[in-house]
Design an enzyme around this catalytic site. Sequence first.
Site, PDB file in Angstrom:
ATOM      1  N   SER A 150       0.837  -1.196   0.000  1.00 14.56           N
ATOM      2  CA  SER A 150       0.000   0.000   0.000  1.00 14.56           C
ATOM      3  C   SER A 150       0.867   1.239   0.000  1.00 14.56           C
ATOM      4  CB  SER A 150      -0.893   0.015   1.256  1.00 14.56           C
ATOM      5  OG  SER A 150      -1.573   1.254   1.388  1.00 14.56           O
ATOM      6  N   TYR A 163      -1.490  -0.464  10.355  1.00 15.82           N
ATOM      7  CA  TYR A 163      -1.664  -0.838   8.952  1.00 15.82           C
ATOM      8  C   TYR A 163      -0.497  -0.326   8.115  1.00 15.82           C
ATOM      9  CZ  TYR A 163      -3.667  -1.231   4.290  1.00 15.82           C
ATOM     10  OH  TYR A 163      -3.872  -1.545   2.959  1.00 15.82           O
TER      11      TYR A 163
END
Length: 267
Positions: A150, A163
């Site tokens: 990501s 995350y």
Amino acid sequence: MTGRDFDGFTVVVTGASTGLGRAIAVETARRGAGLVVVNFANNAEDAEATARLIEAEGSRAVLVQGDVAQDADCRRIAQAADSTGRIDALFNNAGVTKFAPNHADLDAVDAEDFLRLYSVNVVGAFQMVRAARSLLEAAPQPGAVVNTSSIAGVVGNGSSVPYAASKGAMTTMTLSLARALAPRIRVNAICPGFIDTPWFGKAMDADRVDRLRSGAAAATPLKVASTAEDVAGAAVFLAAPASRHVTGETLLVDAGLHLGGASLSMR
């Protein structure tokens, strides 16, 4: 030209019941994959819908329920490809998050959040590579691993600190495995930015999702909010013969969000 460049391939996609995983699975089928193994954690109904889309493209789909945080489940997922004796492409797409977008609120997350996110996003991907290694090495061309990282792991933004940290770890692991598993296995990663999928609906009402979508488009130089299909093409490229000389690469697929300018807020 892509055409049928996956003709006869055996493909494994984790987290493929919806969103980016589904788009990757369907795109490989469209390009000729003979068998697509669809892993899902919980939602069998959505996974079955993915399987129907794969079969509509003329490929065979096999559904495997499992949590990639569990090594035994990873081995079952890989074993679903045993009948072909090979895995040409493994897409480590399964991922989880804890929505705590105010990164300054250090009390919004705890050690258990870090451990759960790492167990799926990092350890799960590692376990899948380990479980699939012999079948990846058995592919006629070097087997391809594509990790879904990501942009959060590059610039430190996103749904929460754990995350972002887990995705940064996944990107580093991509480098380690690319070096260690060559020449028989290639390992690369994509780093999407915002993807317009049901992911955000798990934590936000429809109005907030609409604002996020509009904000994402405004924050990117290309002025678009990416769909799963927009990003899937880049992931599939990294597993295709066209990228046969690419390994250890991290490809940002974020419509230019990493270039700066307006920031993407999830609030």
